[in-house]
Write a protein that holds these residues in place. Structure first.
Motif, PDB file in Angstrom:
ATOM      1  N   CYS A  10       0.839  -1.210   0.000  1.00  0.00           N
ATOM      2  CA  CYS A  10       0.000   0.000   0.000  1.00  0.00           C
ATOM      3  C   CYS A  10       0.867   1.250   0.000  1.00  0.00           C
ATOM      4  N   PHE A  11       1.932   1.239   0.792  1.00  0.00           N
ATOM      5  CA  PHE A  11       2.817   2.400   0.851  1.00  0.00           C
ATOM      6  C   PHE A  11       3.472   2.644  -0.499  1.00  0.00           C
ATOM      7  N   ILE A  12       3.935   1.576  -1.144  1.00  0.00           N
ATOM      8  CA  ILE A  12       4.558   1.709  -2.463  1.00  0.00           C
ATOM      9  C   ILE A  12       3.537   2.215  -3.467  1.00  0.00           C
ATOM     10  N   GLY A  13       2.332   1.658  -3.431  1.00  0.00           N
ATOM     11  CA  GLY A  13       1.275   2.101  -4.340  1.00  0.00           C
ATOM     12  C   GLY A  13       0.909   3.556  -4.108  1.00  0.00           C
ATOM     13  N   LEU A  14       0.823   3.963  -2.846  1.00  0.00           N
ATOM     14  CA  LEU A  14       0.508   5.356  -2.548  1.00  0.00           C
ATOM     15  C   LEU A  14       1.626   6.279  -2.979  1.00  0.00           C
ATOM     16  N   SER A  15       2.862   5.863  -2.765  1.00  0.00           N
ATOM     17  CA  SER A  15       3.970   6.730  -3.159  1.00  0.00           C
ATOM     18  C   SER A  15       4.020   6.891  -4.669  1.00  0.00           C
ATOM     19  N   LEU A  16       3.681   5.817  -5.412  1.00  0.00           N
ATOM     20  CA  LEU A  16       3.638   5.948  -6.862  1.00  0.00           C
ATOM     21  C   LEU A  16       2.524   6.890  -7.284  1.00  0.00           C
ATOM     22  N   CYS A  17       1.380   6.795  -6.626  1.00  0.00           N
ATOM     23  CA  CYS A  17       0.266   7.688  -6.947  1.00  0.00           C
ATOM     24  C   CYS A  17       0.623   9.132  -6.620  1.00  0.00           C
ATOM     25  N   LEU A  18       1.350   9.323  -5.546  1.00  0.00           N
ATOM     26  CA  LEU A  18       1.711  10.687  -5.160  1.00  0.00           C
ATOM     27  C   LEU A  18       2.832  11.243  -6.015  1.00  0.00           C
ATOM     28  N   VAL A  19       3.719  10.392  -6.498  1.00  0.00           N
ATOM     29  CA  VAL A  19       4.850  10.869  -7.284  1.00  0.00           C
ATOM     30  C   VAL A  19       4.427  11.263  -8.685  1.00  0.00           C
ATOM     31  N   SER A  20       3.557  10.500  -9.325  1.00  0.00           N
ATOM     32  CA  SER A  20       3.229  10.776 -10.715  1.00  0.00           C
ATOM     33  C   SER A  20       2.579  12.138 -10.934  1.00  0.00           C
ATOM     34  N   PRO A  21       1.628  12.620 -10.103  1.00  0.00           N
ATOM     35  CA  PRO A  21       1.116  13.961 -10.346  1.00  0.00           C
ATOM     36  C   PRO A  21       2.188  15.030 -10.154  1.00  0.00           C
ATOM     37  N   HIS A  22       3.076  14.825  -9.197  1.00  0.00           N
ATOM     38  CA  HIS A  22       4.113  15.833  -8.968  1.00  0.00           C
ATOM     39  C   HIS A  22       5.097  15.891 -10.125  1.00  0.00           C
ATOM     40  N   SER A  23       5.412  14.747 -10.713  1.00  0.00           N
ATOM     41  CA  SER A  23       6.342  14.774 -11.834  1.00  0.00           C
ATOM     42  C   SER A  23       5.696  15.443 -13.039  1.00  0.00           C
ATOM     43  N   ALA A  24       4.390  15.229 -13.244  1.00  0.00           N
ATOM     44  CA  ALA A  24       3.684  15.914 -14.334  1.00  0.00           C
ATOM     45  C   ALA A  24       3.608  17.407 -14.055  1.00  0.00           C
ATOM     46  N   GLN A  25       3.410  17.754 -12.790  1.00  0.00           N
ATOM     47  CA  GLN A  25       3.342  19.160 -12.422  1.00  0.00           C
ATOM     48  C   GLN A  25       4.706  19.830 -12.605  1.00  0.00           C
ATOM     49  N   ALA A  26       5.772  19.112 -12.352  1.00  0.00           N
ATOM     50  CA  ALA A  26       7.109  19.685 -12.522  1.00  0.00           C
ATOM     51  C   ALA A  26       7.368  20.025 -13.980  1.00  0.00           C
ATOM     52  N   LYS A  27       6.842  19.215 -14.898  1.00  0.00           N
ATOM     53  CA  LYS A  27       7.010  19.505 -16.315  1.00  0.00           C
ATOM     54  C   LYS A  27       6.264  20.775 -16.700  1.00  0.00           C
ATOM     55  N   ASN A  28       5.087  21.013 -16.092  1.00  0.00           N
ATOM     56  CA  ASN A  28       4.269  22.161 -16.437  1.00  0.00           C
ATOM     57  C   ASN A  28       4.723  23.450 -15.773  1.00  0.00           C
ATOM     58  N   ARG A  29       5.680  23.395 -14.877  1.00  0.00           N
ATOM     59  CA  ARG A  29       6.167  24.619 -14.233  1.00  0.00           C
ATOM     60  C   ARG A  29       6.864  25.533 -15.226  1.00  0.00           C
ATOM     61  N   ASP A  30       7.391  24.948 -16.295  1.00  0.00           N
ATOM     62  CA  ASP A  30       8.067  25.745 -17.314  1.00  0.00           C
ATOM     63  C   ASP A  30       7.067  26.435 -18.236  1.00  0.00           C
ATOM     64  N   THR A  31       5.807  26.032 -18.203  1.00  0.00           N
ATOM     65  CA  THR A  31       4.768  26.615 -19.046  1.00  0.00           C
ATOM     66  C   THR A  31       3.990  27.634 -18.229  1.00  0.00           C
ATOM     67  N   THR A  32       4.049  28.904 -18.649  1.00  0.00           N
ATOM     68  CA  THR A  32       3.347  29.963 -17.923  1.00  0.00           C
ATOM     69  C   THR A  32       2.649  30.890 -18.907  1.00  0.00           C
ATOM     70  N   LEU A  33       1.606  31.543 -18.423  1.00  0.00           N
ATOM     71  CA  LEU A  33       0.899  32.578 -19.161  1.00  0.00           C
ATOM     72  C   LEU A  33       0.776  33.773 -18.233  1.00  0.00           C
ATOM     73  N   LYS A  34       1.414  34.872 -18.596  1.00  0.00           N
ATOM     74  CA  LYS A  34       1.407  36.095 -17.770  1.00  0.00           C
ATOM     75  C   LYS A  34       0.559  37.153 -18.455  1.00  0.00           C
ATOM     76  N   LEU A  35      -0.239  37.854 -17.678  1.00  0.00           N
ATOM     77  CA  LEU A  35      -1.096  38.929 -18.157  1.00  0.00           C
ATOM     78  C   LEU A  35      -0.635  40.230 -17.530  1.00  0.00           C
ATOM     79  N   THR A  36      -0.419  41.261 -18.353  1.00  0.00           N
ATOM     80  CA  THR A  36       0.012  42.558 -17.847  1.00  0.00           C
ATOM     81  C   THR A  36      -0.875  43.632 -18.426  1.00  0.00           C
ATOM     82  N   PRO A  37      -1.521  44.452 -17.653  1.00  0.00           N
ATOM     83  CA  PRO A  37      -1.750  44.349 -16.211  1.00  0.00           C
ATOM     84  C   PRO A  37      -2.808  43.297 -15.902  1.00  0.00           C
ATOM     85  N   GLU A  38      -2.883  42.892 -14.633  1.00  0.00           N
ATOM     86  CA  GLU A  38      -3.829  41.870 -14.221  1.00  0.00           C
ATOM     87  C   GLU A  38      -5.144  42.464 -13.729  1.00  0.00           C
TER      88      GLU A  38
END
Length: 136
Positions: A10-38
């Protein structure tokens, strides 16, 4: 299967579930949309906001994108080149506008930004005629 083996699984399964969203989120950190002014500040609640905005984006990988908005006055805009990284627009609106950046080929959402409309007018507050500490 013993309880300790089951808890490890269960711990291994949970850690895999928790790791995969974070790794996908890390890839998307480089993608941003900025609005000026907000924010656009108007003098009253029923006054439209007239403002020039700039959308600037960065992408994790070079690809063609489209910008959508929740306001029908501003239709879908798509880039023709991966070198295009900004979009300038003249805005005339009474309500907030959300801009969403999607991929041109798959229409996958990459990022979003929101233009907020705020009134500078003070809201009318009704004054009580008697003091709160009055006994009568």
């Amino acid at each position: 299967m013993t309880l300790s083996q089951l808890s490890r699984l269960c711990f291994i399964g949970l850690s895999l579930c928790l790791v995969s969203p974070h790794s996908a989120q890390a890839k998307n950190r480089d993608t941003t949309l900025k609005l000026t002014p907000e924010i656009c500040i108007t003098s009253s609640d029923n006054q439209a906001c007239d403002i020039d905005i700039e959308l600037h984006w960065t992408l994790a990988k070079d690809e063609l994108i489209c910008i959508l908005s929740n306001n029908i006055a501003y239709p879908k805009w798509c880039s023709d080149s991966v070198l295009t990284k900004t979009l300038r627009m003249k805005i005339h609106t009474l309500t907030d506008i959300e801009f969403i950046m999607v991929t041109k080929d798959s229409n996958r959402t990459l990022a979003s930004a929101k233009l907020k409309i705020t009134s500078a007018a003070q809201p009318q507050v009704r004054r009580r005629y008697r003091n709160p500490w009055s006994l009568f």
